[in-house]
Design a protein around this motif. Sequence first.
Motif, PDB file in Angstrom:
ATOM      1  N   SER A  74       0.833  -1.199   0.000  1.00 35.80           N
ATOM      2  CA  SER A  74       0.000   0.000   0.000  1.00 35.80           C
ATOM      3  C   SER A  74       0.870   1.253   0.000  1.00 35.80           C
ATOM      4  O   SER A  74       2.001   1.239   0.486  1.00 35.80           O
ATOM      5  N   ARG A  75       0.331   2.326  -0.541  1.00 34.02           N
ATOM      6  CA  ARG A  75       1.068   3.587  -0.541  1.00 34.02           C
ATOM      7  C   ARG A  75       1.323   4.077   0.874  1.00 34.02           C
ATOM      8  O   ARG A  75       2.397   4.609   1.185  1.00 34.02           O
ATOM      9  N   LEU A  76       0.330   3.919   1.736  1.00 34.76           N
ATOM     10  CA  LEU A  76       0.517   4.343   3.123  1.00 34.76           C
ATOM     11  C   LEU A  76       1.597   3.510   3.791  1.00 34.76           C
ATOM     12  O   LEU A  76       2.441   4.034   4.526  1.00 34.76           O
ATOM     13  N   GLY A  77       1.586   2.198   3.553  1.00 33.34           N
ATOM     14  CA  GLY A  77       2.630   1.352   4.110  1.00 33.34           C
ATOM     15  C   GLY A  77       4.009   1.753   3.631  1.00 33.34           C
ATOM     16  O   GLY A  77       4.987   1.739   4.391  1.00 33.34           O
ATOM     17  N   ASN A  78       4.106   2.137   2.360  1.00 34.60           N
ATOM     18  CA  ASN A  78       5.397   2.577   1.832  1.00 34.60           C
ATOM     19  C   ASN A  78       5.850   3.877   2.477  1.00 34.60           C
ATOM     20  O   ASN A  78       7.033   4.063   2.770  1.00 34.60           O
ATOM     21  N   LEU A  79       4.913   4.800   2.692  1.00 40.80           N
ATOM     22  CA  LEU A  79       5.249   6.050   3.366  1.00 40.80           C
ATOM     23  C   LEU A  79       5.767   5.771   4.775  1.00 40.80           C
ATOM     24  O   LEU A  79       6.797   6.316   5.204  1.00 40.80           O
ATOM     25  N   ILE A  80       5.082   4.914   5.501  1.00 46.08           N
ATOM     26  CA  ILE A  80       5.456   4.619   6.885  1.00 46.08           C
ATOM     27  C   ILE A  80       6.826   3.951   6.953  1.00 46.08           C
ATOM     28  O   ILE A  80       7.686   4.346   7.755  1.00 46.08           O
TER      29      ILE A  80
ATOM     30  N   ARG B 170       0.282  -9.532   5.707  1.00 47.47           N
ATOM     31  CA  ARG B 170       0.084  -8.872   6.999  1.00 47.47           C
ATOM     32  C   ARG B 170       1.242  -7.987   7.450  1.00 47.47           C
ATOM     33  O   ARG B 170       1.480  -7.818   8.634  1.00 47.47           O
ATOM     34  N   GLN B 171       1.977  -7.405   6.523  1.00 44.63           N
ATOM     35  CA  GLN B 171       2.981  -6.415   6.891  1.00 44.63           C
ATOM     36  C   GLN B 171       3.292  -5.541   5.686  1.00 44.63           C
ATOM     37  O   GLN B 171       2.945  -5.872   4.550  1.00 44.63           O
ATOM     38  N   GLN B 172       3.929  -4.407   5.963  1.00 45.69           N
ATOM     39  CA  GLN B 172       4.412  -3.498   4.940  1.00 45.69           C
ATOM     40  C   GLN B 172       5.926  -3.387   5.087  1.00 45.69           C
ATOM     41  O   GLN B 172       6.458  -3.515   6.197  1.00 45.69           O
TER      42      GLN B 172
END
Length: 651
Positions: free
Chosen positions: A357-363, A440-442
């Motif tokens: 996910s884009r949010l996961g990549n940002l985090i 279940r993880q980024q």
Amino acid sequence: MTDDCGRGHGEARRRGEPARERSTVRKRGRTTRRTMLAASAAGLAGTALAGRAGAQSEAETEGDTVTIVHDLHTHSGIGPLDGPNIARYRTVIDEQLAAHDDAVFLTSGDELGSSPISFFTKGTHNVAFMNELDIAAAGVGNHDFDYGVETATERFESSEFPWINSALSTQEGDPIPGTERWRTIEIGDLTLGVFNVVVRGFHNITDYPEAYEAGDPVEVSREMVETLEAEGADVIVLASHVAHDTHYEIAEAVDGLDAIFGSHSHITFDEAEVHEGTVISEIGYAYAHLGVMTLDSAGELVEWKRIDLDETVEPDPAFDARMRVQYADLHERLSREVGETAVELDADGTVTNGRESRLGNLITDAIRETVDAEIALQTAGRIRTDNTYGPGTLTTRDVLQVMPFTDTLMAFEATGQQIREALEGRIDYLPEDPFGARQRQQVGGLSYEWSGHDEPSVGEVYVAGEELDPEGLYTVGTTGYVKETALGYESFRDNEVLRETDAGLGPAVMEYVENRGRVAPRIEERILRVDADVGESTDVSLVDDDLVVRFEVPDRAESIHEGSFYALNREVERYPARRVERDGEEVEVAFDRAGWQSFAPAGREHRIRVFGGFEPDDAAYDYRDAEGDLRELPVTDAVERFVMKGLIGGD
């Protein structure tokens, strides 16, 4: 500090269209010691149920019934001012307690964390509200330990209502200070017994000391029912904080348990269920619903209803005023703009658990930068809310809604083998997991392939364009919770910490966004699902302006998604196919020949991977649910299609 609290579990089970009030009357049959003792009362109740669908008058049931009003499960949030919130909840609770002489209000846990408010208060604000809700007993849940057992103990001990905790003990075997193992409550002529159990794997989803004990929910339930029967309880209920499916396991294994309410899984019933003689009532999460369940002296279900809250419910004036003061106090801090996102950031659990996910990549990029790490890992269960953010301004409130936890960031060295084990340890797989195959993880700084069929597996892993070296050392960035507690990351437990921050993940992400002003995270092939590996290409040829590659069609494919094929090189650069056609048992994939020369130049001999979607044949996979029925695939909203992988050349 908690991982999944039922998040990512998909849609509610049998969730219907909203209604102000939903009622059902159900009858169950089981002979227990208490049924025999209360035979006359049960007979009267049975006659009334058979004759008038359970609509007994108060005079007929007075002294012979108990009405259980339940439950909060708020994650310490107090709700929006213009929607279901704690002020409106109090109104409905008070109405139900006033309407029934035999009523008690019981809760099932997850009240102290984690929300943007509790980021600052550590749950004190919610205890203050709960102290005025006439709570007869409150069960505990995993989010009640988000800020550590010492903070939880302080909140339990400062409460003016009893916390019930039957499964959790100190290393000496004593209850967590401020909690009771069980409680009996006198209601008219009946004695109600209440106990609580928590989800399995408690140590791995919350900041709960390793030396402390967490009992199995089935075994604890059996012990507590025996204890409460000996204490003279006429009706015994479980204030539950276990997964939805565990309720049925408990009902089957434990005789004498009359009802279960609450859940870890955020599932909302349209009507109560009776399984193996035990009533089960689940009414979701936070302030959207209130459950009201009436049982007779034999534990039989007399009436059940779910009350749905909306803005038409008048808020309690005192609570409403307090909410407005709290929001006003926090407004300046929470409304501060930290930057902008040029793209939508999706915090939906089905997305963050099921794919990149884009949010996961940002985090994870923020983690890498903050602790100067080569790679970063973040469990999807720590990305909260299920909302979307942007495009547009990001505020402190937005970030703390998604990341309300206070655990610090850290960096440590790990071998490639330890990293591979951590990637594999987070995979849910078919047919074992009812929510489907999920990673279940980024991740940040790496790209990996994973599969979730029959057992979890990790395929090729690349870091900075090079294959992961099992014996090589890499700097890993993550949170203290992931390294020390979260399930699946056991390979990291003993690794020495090199660097650690004072601030938590939320502040680190805010600083990352502020430093850039505007962020635009992209999907970068970091997480690559593989449902079928078809191996080497059967043929590679040059046809006019195309490089044409042929692969076998996966055995369990019903059809091919022609527009979904692309190639990846070692640097994880993507090259889309120009044309895809199925030819019998093979699929032909054509790439633009001119562009291929720069994508995979001659003299750079390494494998090119080709990925493409296919529609699975449900019958061929033969995955079945608990009832033996064929399971429809894919089984998670985040997956649009199954994915095949093939190889072109190289070593």
